[in-house]
Design an enzyme around this catalytic site. Sequence first.
Site, mmCIF file in Angstrom:
data_model
loop_
_atom_site.group_PDB
_atom_site.id
_atom_site.type_symbol
_atom_site.label_atom_id
_atom_site.label_comp_id
_atom_site.label_asym_id
_atom_site.label_seq_id
_atom_site.Cartn_x
_atom_site.Cartn_y
_atom_site.Cartn_z
ATOM 1 N N ARG A 11 -29.113 74.401 75.953
ATOM 2 C CA ARG A 11 -30.167 74.530 76.688
ATOM 3 C C ARG A 11 -29.597 74.710 78.200
ATOM 4 O O ARG A 11 -30.542 75.092 79.092
ATOM 5 C CB ARG A 11 -31.341 73.109 76.909
ATOM 6 C CG ARG A 11 -31.795 73.031 75.074
ATOM 7 C CD ARG A 11 -32.863 72.159 75.251
ATOM 8 N NE ARG A 11 -33.855 71.923 75.844
ATOM 9 C CZ ARG A 11 -34.671 71.111 76.028
ATOM 10 N NH1 ARG A 11 -34.739 70.148 75.219
ATOM 11 N NH2 ARG A 11 -35.937 71.244 77.053
ATOM 12 N N ARG A 13 -40.449 46.646 92.562
ATOM 13 C CA ARG A 13 -41.477 47.583 91.899
ATOM 14 C C ARG A 13 -42.476 46.701 90.951
ATOM 15 O O ARG A 13 -42.049 46.946 89.667
ATOM 16 C CB ARG A 13 -40.626 48.489 90.948
ATOM 17 C CG ARG A 13 -39.431 49.354 91.908
ATOM 18 C CD ARG A 13 -40.267 50.187 92.977
ATOM 19 N NE ARG A 13 -40.802 51.297 92.325
ATOM 20 C CZ ARG A 13 -40.215 52.482 91.818
ATOM 21 N NH1 ARG A 13 -38.959 52.501 91.798
ATOM 22 N NH2 ARG A 13 -41.271 53.271 91.317
ATOM 23 N N PRO A 62 -27.448 61.804 76.571
ATOM 24 C CA PRO A 62 -26.748 60.454 76.246
ATOM 25 C C PRO A 62 -26.961 59.488 77.352
ATOM 26 O O PRO A 62 -27.070 59.663 78.638
ATOM 27 C CB PRO A 62 -25.204 61.060 76.294
ATOM 28 C CG PRO A 62 -25.561 62.628 76.887
ATOM 29 C CD PRO A 62 -27.049 62.985 76.677
ATOM 30 N N GLU A 63 -26.917 58.190 76.955
ATOM 31 C CA GLU A 63 -27.231 57.270 77.875
ATOM 32 C C GLU A 63 -25.770 56.442 77.904
ATOM 33 O O GLU A 63 -24.772 56.845 77.591
ATOM 34 C CB GLU A 63 -28.282 56.179 77.248
ATOM 35 C CG GLU A 63 -29.502 56.775 77.016
ATOM 36 C CD GLU A 63 -30.522 56.036 76.372
ATOM 37 O OE1 GLU A 63 -30.496 54.889 76.626
ATOM 38 O OE2 GLU A 63 -31.382 56.692 75.868
#
Length: 287
Positions: free
Chosen positions: A125, A168, A2-3
Amino acid sequence: MPELPEVETIKRGLEKNIVGKTISDFDCNWRKIINKPLAAYKKILKDLKIESVNRRAKMIILNLSKSWNLLIHLKMTGQLVYGSKTKCLVGGHPIVEGYDCLPNKFTHATITFTDKSHLYFNDIRKFGWMHLLTDSELEKEIAEMKLGIEPFDKNLTLDYFKSLFKKRPNLKIKQFLMDQSLIAGLGNIYSDEVDFYAHVRPMRTVKSLSEKEINLIYKGIKKILIASIKAQGTTFSNYRNAEGEAGAYSKQLRVYGKWGEDCLCGGKILRAKIGGRSASYCPKCQK
Ligand SMILES: [Zn+2]
């Protein structure tokens, strides 16, 4: 995983349902989820009240009375399910068919409230976790994660956003958007959608982007996250009561998960591997 919009949806759902409730018991059958012995969880949590529910990046924070907190990360397959006699609210990974009776074999932790309702932490999991922390420990644990700015933080101005690009320059734009130390909350889904919105291919390097493209990415992040939160995220959340449709943003996705399908422009959506993750993009719409 989930974001931000999915976690924000869970946060809002929990907020409506558990704030003000008092914990009567806690149980856990998977030691790795918790950061103290079970006996300590039971002792500390008993009689604590849920004061508020918050989100930082992709984590949920339950603020409890007496300066305690539960910091929860659902990781890939974690799920928080609030269940009472009259409703069942699911947030996170969808419930596995046939296992909708709770608790089920994926339930690893259960918070029981004094009104006999429950908050279940399910995880197929078992990568998710639920840490019990004091206010200062919570601050320290979050600080150690070195998370970047929240997309809706008012300090995320266009100038600040541009300064992140300078940090970056050689990252590919999809990696840049997914880097939690720069901006926190975006993952595979929303990085693809933001790139589509800005008409840039996900493998472009940050330094190759024009001023106009950077502006579009900046605008796209907020616009797409807001639209997704409004639609209650993408597929991850489903309410099985009368509270309305959920996870509807999947209908608004333009490229994520659609490689091999046609784009709205008529072109074919392609897939590329970027830093071990799959990116979907339209070579006609994105330059
Ligand atoms: Zn297209």
